[in-house]
Design an enzyme around this catalytic site. Structure first.
Site, mmCIF file in Angstrom:
data_model
loop_
_atom_site.group_PDB
_atom_site.id
_atom_site.type_symbol
_atom_site.label_atom_id
_atom_site.label_comp_id
_atom_site.label_asym_id
_atom_site.label_seq_id
_atom_site.Cartn_x
_atom_site.Cartn_y
_atom_site.Cartn_z
ATOM 1 N N ASP A 1 -1.655 47.710 3.084
ATOM 2 C CA ASP A 1 -0.775 47.627 4.247
ATOM 3 C C ASP A 1 0.613 48.214 3.993
ATOM 4 O O ASP A 1 1.554 47.910 4.705
ATOM 5 C CB ASP A 1 -0.652 46.174 4.698
ATOM 6 C CG ASP A 1 -0.050 45.264 3.632
ATOM 7 O OD1 ASP A 1 0.238 45.745 2.513
ATOM 8 O OD2 ASP A 1 0.140 44.060 3.913
ATOM 9 N N CYS B 1 1.006 47.260 -0.973
ATOM 10 C CA CYS B 1 0.044 47.020 -2.054
ATOM 11 C C CYS B 1 0.694 47.002 -3.436
ATOM 12 O O CYS B 1 0.346 46.161 -4.259
ATOM 13 C CB CYS B 1 -1.120 48.005 -2.005
ATOM 14 S SG CYS B 1 -0.684 49.724 -2.262
ATOM 15 N N HIS C 1 -2.923 53.709 -3.698
ATOM 16 C CA HIS C 1 -3.222 52.277 -3.590
ATOM 17 C C HIS C 1 -3.193 51.599 -4.956
ATOM 18 O O HIS C 1 -3.682 52.144 -5.940
ATOM 19 C CB HIS C 1 -4.587 52.045 -2.942
ATOM 20 C CG HIS C 1 -4.875 50.602 -2.701
ATOM 21 N ND1 HIS C 1 -4.211 49.867 -1.740
ATOM 22 C CD2 HIS C 1 -5.709 49.745 -3.325
ATOM 23 C CE1 HIS C 1 -4.651 48.619 -1.777
ATOM 24 N NE2 HIS C 1 -5.562 48.516 -2.732
#
Length: 155
Positions: A13, A16, A136
């Site tokens: 979101d 991370c 990520h």
């Protein structure tokens, strides 16, 4: 060296990196994994403190940030903006904890350390995060907890 367990997935979101770091800081302190809502709150708090740390260290950090410093800072205050290496470095200063970043080796599948931050705060039992190479981060757990360090608290 401790045994690294599987990654603990965190939502992608924009928080991370911060979620993974605060999750790791909690585990490092011997605390239970934070719930999703607590993790989000702690991540937003860490982000704010990281931005403040950039401002405090402006002379030392301005040169390695992309683009205009003030624009970068304004963008980084937004919860959906991804963090990266500069934010990992500042997180280590804010938390006064070492942080180690791992990636999965594409050939062996083993995790390998690719970066370390905050070594001046010790080298034992760092906060461990997994970078997936596509923007990520996830938290990593270990099979033991090291010595107690400062507990991350909201101010």
């Amino acid at each position: 060296m401790p045994t690294l367990n599987s990654p603990l997935g965190v939502p992608g979101d924009g928080r991370c990196l911060f979620r993974s770091v605060v999750h790791g800081a909690c585990l490092r302190e011997g605390r239970l994994s934070p719930s999703d809502s607590v993790q989000k709150e702690l991540a937003d708090d860490l982000r704010a403190k990281v931005v403040d740390e950039f401002i405090k260290r402006r002379q030392d950090t301005e040169w390695f940030l992309e683009g205009d410093f003030d624009t970068y800072i304004a963008q980084m205050r937004q919860p959906h903006i991804w963090g990266g290496e500069p934010e990992l470095l500042m997180s280590s200063h804010v938390l006064q904890m070492p942080i180690t970043v791992y990636m999965k080796d594409q050939f062996s599948g083993n995790l390998k350390s690719i970066a370390e931050y905050g070594q001046e705060y010790g080298k034992e039992n760092p906060v461990r995060v997994l970078y997936h190479g596509c923007g990520h981060y996830d938290a990593l757990q270990t099979s033991y907890c090291g010595p107690q360090a400062k507990i991350y608290k909201k101010r």
